[in-house]
Design a protein around this motif. Structure first.
Motif, PDB file in Angstrom:
ATOM      1  N   TYR A  40      50.745  82.193  53.860  1.00  0.00           N
ATOM      2  CA  TYR A  40      50.253  80.846  54.180  1.00  0.00           C
ATOM      3  C   TYR A  40      51.145  79.766  53.551  1.00  0.00           C
ATOM      4  CZ  TYR A  40      47.254  76.745  54.448  1.00  0.00           C
ATOM      5  OH  TYR A  40      46.770  75.488  54.694  1.00  0.00           O
ATOM      6  N   ALA A  41      51.510  79.941  52.295  1.00  0.00           N
ATOM      7  CA  ALA A  41      52.348  78.954  51.613  1.00  0.00           C
ATOM      8  C   ALA A  41      53.717  78.837  52.283  1.00  0.00           C
ATOM      9  CB  ALA A  41      52.505  79.314  50.137  1.00  0.00           C
ATOM     10  N   LEU A  55      48.238  76.402  65.204  1.00  0.00           N
ATOM     11  CA  LEU A  55      48.420  77.351  64.105  1.00  0.00           C
ATOM     12  C   LEU A  55      47.696  76.848  62.861  1.00  0.00           C
ATOM     13  CD1 LEU A  55      49.712  79.891  62.858  1.00  0.00           C
ATOM     14  CD2 LEU A  55      51.753  78.501  62.404  1.00  0.00           C
ATOM     15  N   GLU A  56      47.820  75.567  62.572  1.00  0.00           N
ATOM     16  CA  GLU A  56      47.140  74.986  61.407  1.00  0.00           C
ATOM     17  C   GLU A  56      45.629  75.142  61.536  1.00  0.00           C
ATOM     18  OE1 GLU A  56      47.080  70.907  58.804  1.00  0.00           O
ATOM     19  OE2 GLU A  56      47.350  70.732  60.968  1.00  0.00           O
ATOM     20  N   LYS A  57      45.103  74.841  62.708  1.00  0.00           N
ATOM     21  CA  LYS A  57      43.650  74.952  62.942  1.00  0.00           C
ATOM     22  C   LYS A  57      43.191  76.401  62.749  1.00  0.00           C
ATOM     23  CE  LYS A  57      40.143  74.087  66.432  1.00  0.00           C
ATOM     24  NZ  LYS A  57      39.892  73.714  67.830  1.00  0.00           N
ATOM     25  N   TRP A  58      43.951  77.344  63.291  1.00  0.00           N
ATOM     26  CA  TRP A  58      43.592  78.756  63.152  1.00  0.00           C
ATOM     27  C   TRP A  58      43.634  79.172  61.679  1.00  0.00           C
ATOM     28  CZ3 TRP A  58      46.440  82.869  61.270  1.00  0.00           C
ATOM     29  CH2 TRP A  58      45.835  84.120  61.414  1.00  0.00           C
ATOM     30  N   CYS A  59      44.675  78.756  60.956  1.00  0.00           N
ATOM     31  CA  CYS A  59      44.805  79.107  59.535  1.00  0.00           C
ATOM     32  C   CYS A  59      43.606  78.602  58.739  1.00  0.00           C
ATOM     33  CB  CYS A  59      46.096  78.549  58.951  1.00  0.00           C
ATOM     34  SG  CYS A  59      47.583  79.444  59.436  1.00  0.00           S
ATOM     35  N   LEU A  84      46.526  85.833  55.348  1.00  0.00           N
ATOM     36  CA  LEU A  84      47.324  84.692  54.900  1.00  0.00           C
ATOM     37  C   LEU A  84      47.643  84.762  53.414  1.00  0.00           C
ATOM     38  CD1 LEU A  84      45.605  81.878  56.964  1.00  0.00           C
ATOM     39  CD2 LEU A  84      47.850  82.899  57.354  1.00  0.00           C
ATOM     40  N   SER A  85      46.883  85.561  52.672  1.00  0.00           N
ATOM     41  CA  SER A  85      47.116  85.716  51.235  1.00  0.00           C
ATOM     42  C   SER A  85      48.205  86.745  50.921  1.00  0.00           C
ATOM     43  CB  SER A  85      45.813  86.127  50.548  1.00  0.00           C
ATOM     44  OG  SER A  85      45.363  87.369  51.077  1.00  0.00           O
ATOM     45  N   TYR A  86      48.728  87.428  51.924  1.00  0.00           N
ATOM     46  CA  TYR A  86      49.769  88.437  51.728  1.00  0.00           C
ATOM     47  C   TYR A  86      50.925  87.836  50.921  1.00  0.00           C
ATOM     48  CZ  TYR A  86      53.747  91.469  52.875  1.00  0.00           C
ATOM     49  OH  TYR A  86      54.856  92.291  52.803  1.00  0.00           O
TER      50      TYR A  86
END
Length: 114
Positions: A40-41, A55-59, A84-86
């Motif tokens: 995510y970062a 993409l932002e909305k989905w995240c 997203l934390s991977y």
């Protein structure tokens, strides 16, 4: 290169981002990130959350999901869906997937019938 510059360089790693919005618009980027950076970062650092509103909305909807389970999961590393934390590894390829308008298997069947 002095010691401080060398230490700063070794604290960074290169990752790659790929996104095929559609057949005509494809985006590729190599990005220097710090060790320990999350998927995510890296998307945020690349500016892709600002550039691609969908993409932002989905995240935002799945930021706390630890295990990708849905067929509609939109990100992964080397074709493996990841949360997203991977935590990224050197040379990882972040892939942003788009929803398919039709099932590829159905499309092949329809083509073979015509």
């Amino acid at each position: 290169m002095n010691t401080a510059q060398y230490a700063e360089q070794s604290a960074l790693m290169t990752v790659y981002l790929a996104y095929a919005e559609d057949e005509q618009r494809q985006h590729y980027l190599s990005l220097q990130v710090s060790h320990g950076t999350s998927l995510y970062a890296a998307l945020a650092q690349a500016g892709w959350l600002e550039k691609f509103a969908e993409l932002e909305k989905w995240c935002e909807q799945v930021i706390d999901v630890a295990t990708p389970t849905a067929k509609r999961w939109h990100v992964g590393i080397y074709a493996q869906k990841q949360p997203l934390s991977y935590v990224l590894q050197p040379s990882d390829r972040i892939e942003v997937y788009r929803s398919l308008s039709a099932d590829p298997m159905s499309q092949r069947k329809n083509k073979s019938r015509s």
